[in-house]
Enzyme design. Sequence first.
Site, PDB file in Angstrom:
ATOM      1  N   HIS A 105       4.386  14.108   6.162  1.00  0.00           N
ATOM      2  CA  HIS A 105       4.347  15.537   5.703  1.00  0.00           C
ATOM      3  C   HIS A 105       4.951  16.085   7.191  1.00  0.00           C
ATOM      4  CE1 HIS A 105       1.207  14.766   2.692  1.00  0.00           C
ATOM      5  NE2 HIS A 105       0.607  13.855   3.312  1.00  0.00           N
ATOM      6  N   CYS A 138      -2.270  -3.296   3.119  1.00  0.00           N
ATOM      7  CA  CYS A 138      -3.282  -4.370   2.900  1.00  0.00           C
ATOM      8  C   CYS A 138      -2.708  -5.749   3.306  1.00  0.00           C
ATOM      9  CB  CYS A 138      -3.491  -4.387   1.558  1.00  0.00           C
ATOM     10  SG  CYS A 138      -4.042  -2.750   0.743  1.00  0.00           S
ATOM     11  N   SER A 163       0.825  -1.108   0.220  1.00  0.00           N
ATOM     12  CA  SER A 163      -0.100  -0.066   0.091  1.00  0.00           C
ATOM     13  C   SER A 163       1.033   1.281   0.022  1.00  0.00           C
ATOM     14  CB  SER A 163      -1.244   0.101   1.141  1.00  0.00           C
ATOM     15  OG  SER A 163      -1.990   1.130   0.732  1.00  0.00           O
TER      16      SER A 163
END
Length: 126
Positions: free
Chosen positions: A73, A88, A68
Amino acid sequence: MDGLHLTADLRGCRCDGTWLTDADRLLARCVALVQTAGLQAVAQLAHTFPATTHGPGGVTATVLLAESHLCVHTWPEQRGATLDVYVCNLGADHSAKAHQLLSSLLVLFDAEQVQQQALQRGSVSP
């Protein structure tokens, strides 16, 4: 669709400031930590935001995983960062690897305050 989504909001990061402002350096470390955790990077992207009157621009580092994704950030003017790890679990349970990856990132940023969340995704009620 079964998966595990881990997030962490970091405040007061005591790490070297370049981890908050150098997108290429952060991305390279993210890729290394992904590999160390036993996950498979399939693509990567880094972006540096422009400086503002509040200080240097933050960065985003994203690693697309076969399992995935990882996304980081930063807000250097606030010594903050957000971490997002999603795996996943179709065919294999990658939860332990996701936790290892998040833990490694928490060590890197060395935040004074950490708010973590874990969400099981894709579970369908009968």
